[in-house]
Design a protein around this motif. Structure first.
Motif, PDB file in Angstrom:
ATOM      1  N   THR A 154      -4.596   9.169   1.714  1.00 20.42           N
ATOM      2  CA  THR A 154      -4.202   8.668   0.396  1.00 20.42           C
ATOM      3  C   THR A 154      -4.239   7.149   0.348  1.00 20.42           C
ATOM      4  N   VAL A 155      -3.723   6.514   1.400  1.00 22.26           N
ATOM      5  CA  VAL A 155      -3.726   5.051   1.439  1.00 22.26           C
ATOM      6  C   VAL A 155      -5.152   4.522   1.545  1.00 22.26           C
ATOM      7  N   ARG A 156      -5.976   5.153   2.371  1.00 23.23           N
ATOM      8  CA  ARG A 156      -7.369   4.702   2.505  1.00 23.23           C
ATOM      9  C   ARG A 156      -8.124   4.827   1.195  1.00 23.23           C
ATOM     10  N   PRO A 171       4.051  -2.402  -8.754  1.00 25.55           N
ATOM     11  CA  PRO A 171       2.636  -2.366  -9.106  1.00 25.55           C
ATOM     12  C   PRO A 171       2.339  -2.618 -10.577  1.00 25.55           C
ATOM     13  N   ASP A 172       3.318  -2.393 -11.497  1.00 32.80           N
ATOM     14  CA  ASP A 172       3.022  -2.580 -12.915  1.00 32.80           C
ATOM     15  C   ASP A 172       3.797  -3.763 -13.474  1.00 32.80           C
ATOM     16  N   HIS A 179      -1.787  -4.749  -5.976  1.00 34.48           N
ATOM     17  CA  HIS A 179      -0.359  -5.015  -5.754  1.00 34.48           C
ATOM     18  C   HIS A 179      -0.112  -5.434  -4.314  1.00 34.48           C
ATOM     19  N   ALA A 180      -0.760  -4.759  -3.359  1.00 33.90           N
ATOM     20  CA  ALA A 180      -0.568  -5.097  -1.949  1.00 33.90           C
ATOM     21  C   ALA A 180      -1.036  -6.519  -1.659  1.00 33.90           C
ATOM     22  N   LEU A 208       0.820  -1.212   0.000  1.00 32.46           N
ATOM     23  CA  LEU A 208       0.000   0.000   0.000  1.00 32.46           C
ATOM     24  C   LEU A 208       0.856   1.266   0.000  1.00 32.46           C
ATOM     25  N   ALA A 209       2.077   1.162   0.505  1.00 36.26           N
ATOM     26  CA  ALA A 209       2.953   2.342   0.569  1.00 36.26           C
ATOM     27  C   ALA A 209       3.259   2.907  -0.810  1.00 36.26           C
TER      28      ALA A 209
END
Length: 681
Positions: free
Chosen positions: A351-353, A401-402, A365-366, A113-114
């Motif tokens: 932002t994370v939420r 993530p990609d 991704h997480a 998530l970071a």
């Protein structure tokens, strides 16, 4: 792109070395800090503690290489502190596998998530998880675990202190960002000489804007030449475009066009020299012929109307650029505040939420990286190979993530690990001793620091050898772990690659949504500009226009990044062909360009307002919102309100009519590009 071509492309990316991205002095400083920490730890506490301290110093130095506008000591301290906490918590659960697995899943999910907070935070968080898997095997009690955490933190402190004591290119990243923005303006001016309607990529200006955000303390120490040149560069871009464009500037051919080309060439020279001076921190040396061309009487006698006003405005702005680059500007009292880290925490949480939603690529991704790391840990532990942490360590370090970055790093790490482990293991079979192993580890760290920004394969070779030498320094018999580590590394990379294929987060299916977001942002920017014609006194500082322009740039860059990633994915969008995507991108670029040309001739105080503009601004907002929904739903685009508003004032305002004609053409081109007949099967 097929799977084979996608894999070949990503592998090639990991093999590419760019010499201009090497930073030998920064790499030397990081290696020196590592050598100091390892040497002191070896002398005072022994080899095992030296291994922990080396990981702390190594991670802190790697964090300082990440792209961030914050002071490097802050990154080093944050990295060392977070790794110390991770190591201590990991050891507390290491004796109970279910608890360790739960902590690993939670820690890895949080690290995934970071990435919502940016690549710098994402890389540091992923590295913490990977190194934690190794360091939790070193302590033998809670007290020694606390000691290991302490020496890890000390490693971060030493690297932070070295950054303060031995700064390399102070404000170098900010200088490069501003210089790149000015160089991009220079390149734009040269391209306008050949193509009067050439497009401009705003990314360098956006990067420079991010670099200009400083804390009040930084503002007091910032070099004078970094104060106001970016704002001047922002104002130069529309002036260059309005001067060169035949619709609102000089004719396509004739004496005026010749003067225009000479002015654009001279402007490019001035901007290039200013960029060079800011990058190097040296005085600006502008050739006399360039300034003579800019201030030639022909600028006034040959040019006329809007073109003359644009040329005079350009000369004044270039004078400002040279003055700011010399450090003589007057913008020292104004800056955009960078809040401290503690004030960023609530925003970071929000932002994370916001990513905790279905369809979020960061959430996918997480979930993916947490599942892969836990599965790798279980498989590695179950196999009779020992050192099972190498499989999850590999997975967490390569996953991004990609698709493109994950596969490039997986392929690179697998190849680099085999070479690095093989060479280092051959050296370790000679039993070089703790101090020589530590020296070889520092040398490998220097190579990895040097190549950390480019050539991931070569960097992985050094990283793998670094870990082997550290384990040898700590007393492990590397001759027994070479084959096992290679097999587990291959296993971890394979699991990561398979996981992305099974649970992907493709960018391709989201292209239409990205395109719709860009369309809405462009429409709001154009509407804000047109609104100013209707009532110039309503927003004298033009803040609404500025905010809409920045949002349009963000949307454009988001589309371009998504489109670029999609080109390397082995999937195809069944509702958007490549030609349709290219056509839509060109149309939206032209739409933004038409708004920029209108912005270049915004009315000042005392100019009569244009009442028809309010109708057009409202029509732009409504039609672009409706068109964005049509883009997402794959329906035809309609522009009845905008076309009707444009018909009202055609011919009444020559400058506006020229700009709005380009707007009409861009909207028609967009509708044609996304027409249903152009869909794929």
């Amino acid at each position: 792109m097929t799977w084979l071509r996608a894999l070949l492309h990503t592998a090639r990316a990991g093999l590419t070395l760019e010499r201009q991205r090497l930073e030998p002095l920064v790499a030397l400083r990081g290696a020196a800090g590592l050598a100091i920490v390892v040497g002191i730890a070896l002398a005072l506490f022994g080899p095992v503690f030296a291994v922990s301290s080396a990981f702390g110093a190594y991670q802190a130095a790697i964090a300082s290489f990440q792209r961030s506008w914050r002071p490097r000591p802050v990154l080093a301290l944050a990295s060392g502190g977070s790794l110390a906490v991770s190591t201590f918590l990991g050891y507390l659960t290491a004796a109970r596998p279910p608890l360790l697995l739960a902590l690993l899943a939670l820690w890895t999910f949080a690290a995934g998530l970071a990435w919502a907070l940016g690549p710098t935070v994402g890389i540091i968080a992923a590295s913490n998880v990977g190194i934690m898997l190794v360091t939790i095997t070193l302590p033998t009690s809670v007290a020694t675990a606390a000691g290991h955490a302490a020496v890890i933190l000390v490693g971060g402190l030493v690297q932070a202190a070295l950054i303060v004591v031995f700064p390399v290119r102070r404000w170098g990243a900010q200088r490069d960002a501003l210089a790149d923005a000015l160089a991009a303006e220079a390149d734009y001016a040269r391209r306008l000489r050949q193509n009067p309607t050439a497009s401009f990529d705003p990314e360098p200006l956006m990067v420079a804007r991010s670099a200009a955000v400083v804390s009040p303390r930084q503002a007091r120490r910032r070099p004078a030449e970094l104060h106001g040149a970016r704002g001047v560069a922002e104002r130069i871009r529309p002036v260059l475009a309005s001067l060169a464009d035949p619709a609102v500037g000089v004719p396509a051919e004739g004496p005026e066009r010749d003067v225009c080309r000479a002015i654009l060439d001279a402007a490019a020279v001035v901007l290039d020299r200013a960029a060079h001076a800011i990058r190097r921190g040296t005085p600006v040396r502008v050739p006399e012929h360039a300034m003579a061309t800019l201030k030639s009487p022909e600028t006034v006698t040959v040019l006329s109307g809007p073109a003359r006003r644009a040329a005079i405005r350009l000369v004044a702005l270039l004078d400002d650029v040279v003055e700011e680059a010399e450090g003589e500007g007057t913008g020292e009292g104004s800056h955009r505040d960078r809040p401290p880290l503690r004030r960023l925490l609530p925003g970071a949480v929000r932002t994370v939420r916001a990513e905790l939603r279905r369809g979020s690529p960061v959430l996918r991704h997480a979930i993916r990286v947490a599942a892969v790391v836990c599965a790798g840990y279980l498989v590695g532990t179950a196999l009779p190979l020992g050192h099972g942490y190498w499989a999850p360590l590999t997975s967490v370090m390569v996953m991004r993530p990609d698709f493109s970055q994950t596969y490039a790093r997986s392929v690179a790490r697998l190849g680099g690990t085999v070479v690095g482990v093989g060479v280092a293991s051959a050296v370790e079979t000679t039993h070089p001793g703790a101090y020589l192993s530590g020296a070889l580890a520092v040398l490998c760290a220097f190579g990895q620091y040097l190549l950390t920004r480019t050539g991931y394969v070569a960097a992985t070779v050094f990283l793998s050898a670094y870990v082997v030498f550290l384990l040898g320094m700590g007393g492990e018999d590397t001759g027994q772990t070479v084959r096992e580590r290679i097999l587990l590394t291959l296993l971890g990379g394979l699991i990561a690659m398979v996981a992305y294929a099974i649970y992907p987060a493709w960018e391709t299916p989201r292209l239409r949504s990205r395109l719709a977001d860009w369309l809405v942002a462009d429409g709001r920017y154009a509407a804000a500009v047109v609104d100013h014609y209707a009532d110039p006194l309503a927003d004298p500082s033009r803040q609404a226009i500025r905010g809409a322009l920045l949002a349009a740039r963000d949307a454009r860059i988001a589309w371009q990044e998504a489109h670029e990633r999609s080109l390397h994915e082995p999937v195809r969008h069944r509702g958007l062909t490549r030609s349709a995507a290219d056509g839509a991108e060109h149309a939206l670029s032209q739409m933004g360009r038409s708004a920029m040309l209108l912005e270049a001739h915004l009315p000042v105080h005392g100019i009569n307002p244009v009442p028809e503009a309010a109708v057009l601004a409202d029509a732009l907002r409504q039609d672009t919102e409706r068109a964005a929904r049509a883009v997402r739903e794959r329906k035809p685009l309609q522009w009845e309100r905008v076309c009707g508003a444009l018909d009202v004032w055609e011919g009444d305002h020559p400058v506006l009519t020229s700009g709005t004609t380009l707007l009409r053409e861009a909207l028609d081109e967009l509708a044609d590009a996304l027409a249903p007949a152009r869909r794929t099967r």
